[in-house]
Design a protein around this motif. Sequence first.
Motif, PDB file in Angstrom:
ATOM      1  N   ASP A 222      42.125  42.639  40.005  1.00  0.00           N
ATOM      2  CA  ASP A 222      42.452  42.540  38.582  1.00  0.00           C
ATOM      3  C   ASP A 222      42.304  41.083  38.155  1.00  0.00           C
ATOM      4  O   ASP A 222      41.938  40.209  38.957  1.00  0.00           O
ATOM      5  CB  ASP A 222      43.858  43.066  38.297  1.00  0.00           C
ATOM      6  N   ARG A 223      42.610  40.788  36.893  1.00  0.00           N
ATOM      7  CA  ARG A 223      42.432  39.436  36.365  1.00  0.00           C
ATOM      8  C   ARG A 223      43.298  38.419  37.083  1.00  0.00           C
ATOM      9  O   ARG A 223      42.866  37.282  37.337  1.00  0.00           O
ATOM     10  CB  ARG A 223      42.723  39.437  34.858  1.00  0.00           C
ATOM     11  N   SER A 309      34.478  49.860  38.219  1.00  0.00           N
ATOM     12  CA  SER A 309      35.062  48.525  38.242  1.00  0.00           C
ATOM     13  C   SER A 309      35.153  47.968  36.832  1.00  0.00           C
ATOM     14  O   SER A 309      34.206  48.060  36.054  1.00  0.00           O
ATOM     15  CB  SER A 309      34.212  47.575  39.101  1.00  0.00           C
ATOM     16  N   LYS A 310      36.286  47.373  36.507  1.00  0.00           N
ATOM     17  CA  LYS A 310      36.462  46.734  35.203  1.00  0.00           C
ATOM     18  C   LYS A 310      36.011  45.287  35.233  1.00  0.00           C
ATOM     19  O   LYS A 310      35.901  44.639  34.191  1.00  0.00           O
ATOM     20  CB  LYS A 310      37.932  46.803  34.787  1.00  0.00           C
ATOM     21  N   LEU A 311      35.754  44.763  36.418  1.00  0.00           N
ATOM     22  CA  LEU A 311      35.342  43.377  36.598  1.00  0.00           C
ATOM     23  C   LEU A 311      33.952  43.311  37.198  1.00  0.00           C
ATOM     24  O   LEU A 311      33.584  44.152  38.025  1.00  0.00           O
ATOM     25  CB  LEU A 311      36.318  42.641  37.518  1.00  0.00           C
ATOM     26  N   ILE A 378      31.828  43.969  28.463  1.00  0.00           N
ATOM     27  CA  ILE A 378      32.496  43.265  29.560  1.00  0.00           C
ATOM     28  C   ILE A 378      33.319  42.095  29.035  1.00  0.00           C
ATOM     29  O   ILE A 378      34.489  41.926  29.392  1.00  0.00           O
ATOM     30  CB  ILE A 378      31.455  42.747  30.580  1.00  0.00           C
ATOM     31  N   GLU A 381      36.455  42.931  27.076  1.00  0.00           N
ATOM     32  CA  GLU A 381      37.512  43.464  27.931  1.00  0.00           C
ATOM     33  C   GLU A 381      37.962  42.474  28.987  1.00  0.00           C
ATOM     34  O   GLU A 381      38.673  42.827  29.923  1.00  0.00           O
ATOM     35  CB  GLU A 381      37.025  44.765  28.592  1.00  0.00           C
ATOM     36  N   GLY A 383      36.262  41.029  31.306  1.00  0.00           N
ATOM     37  CA  GLY A 383      35.796  41.509  32.603  1.00  0.00           C
ATOM     38  C   GLY A 383      34.880  40.583  33.365  1.00  0.00           C
ATOM     39  O   GLY A 383      34.455  40.913  34.479  1.00  0.00           O
TER      40      GLY A 383
END
Length: 431
Positions: A222-223, A309-311, A378, A381, A383
Amino acid sequence: MMKVRRSAVIAAAALAGTLLIASCGSSGSSAEGDGKTLKLWHYEGPDSAMGIAWNQAIAEFKKTHPGVKVEFEAKGFEQVQKTASMVLNSSNAPDVMEYNKGNATAGLLAKQGLLTDLTPQVTKYGWDKLLSPSVSTTSKYDAKGVMGSGKWYGIPNFGEYTMVYYNKDLFAENHVKVPTTFDEFTDALQAFKAKGITPLANGGAEYPAQQYLYQLALSKADRNWVDSYELYKGRVDFHDAAWTYAANTFADWVKKGYIAKTSSSAKAEDAGVSFISGKAPIFFSGTWWFGRFTADNKFKWGSFLWPGSKLTLGSGGNLWVVPKNAKNKQLAYDFINITLKKQIQNTLGNHGGVPVAADPAAITDPGSKGLIRNFNKISSEDGLAFYPDWPVPGFYDVLVSATQKLITGSASPSQVLDELQKAYDAGAPTS
């Protein structure tokens, strides 16, 4: 940006040392700093999306600044990297130049006091309103030269990110479904291997292998994880769930034949050519390949973001910086502002680049539309997760060695993670 530069910049390197005068006149006025000459450096190839857009920006600058001359000097990426500190600390500094982002590059120059603080100009021109948080991260540096906070020392006006390129013809010929989930992605890898085709183009001697490894880790991160790794905002444990999953999965893909063991000595160019030649159905890499694939691929192809995947790897593009010793800073600010105008950004987008402030309706090429749409998704968000070699000096070479060991099987995933932990801890700031 990765340590190894892309083809567009390699083209510019051939122009290193060549002085191109964008309008006639002597360079004497620049030396006097009378506001009648803008001295500009960048290292993008003249036929690249950025090179084309910056030429348009120069023409627009001349229209809006009658009587002002523009001296454009094309520099090679490596040339700028090696000589920046020396040149910018002299009286020969340009007024505005393109420079690589990150702690070891723009951050180092900012720490050394060689760059102008652009924070007042960001407010004046509203540049911060055009850039998403993940894009602007590489624009700001603190007193230690660490990106992500502090003053603005650079302005990006394009973006880059990684994605999955795929050969539509090979997928169709082999009756393989184009994946939309990670499970379907691994099913596709297995389906190609069952037909005797190594599915993933890879280069273990340069950046492609570490991009696969980092993306696998990002799919479980995550971030906060990214900020700890890239910005030193928390403890980094290479034996955590994300890195362990990445190393084990990468090694498993080699064992299953999804990644060729022979790719340990292959370079990025080899990986790209294996996709261009139609041998490899899938290549995970960056937008910097998009223009070349458009020109060279003789088959139908497409791209999609890494499923599940969000990243993803990526960031804002290289930065416009204004050296502390620049003689005509207001002209530099005006030029930077022009490169962020919609007409320049639209040109960038229509030539295969990834603009940060274009009008979506003005982008006509379907492929470019998709490229920009994904980047906007991306970045909006949050990302963009930067690149794995950024955190500490020399880490690129450490990652190359580590992934090569995973490919050849000369070290276990756990041993490789130990190697990464040792190098990271030795190079990361202690306070």
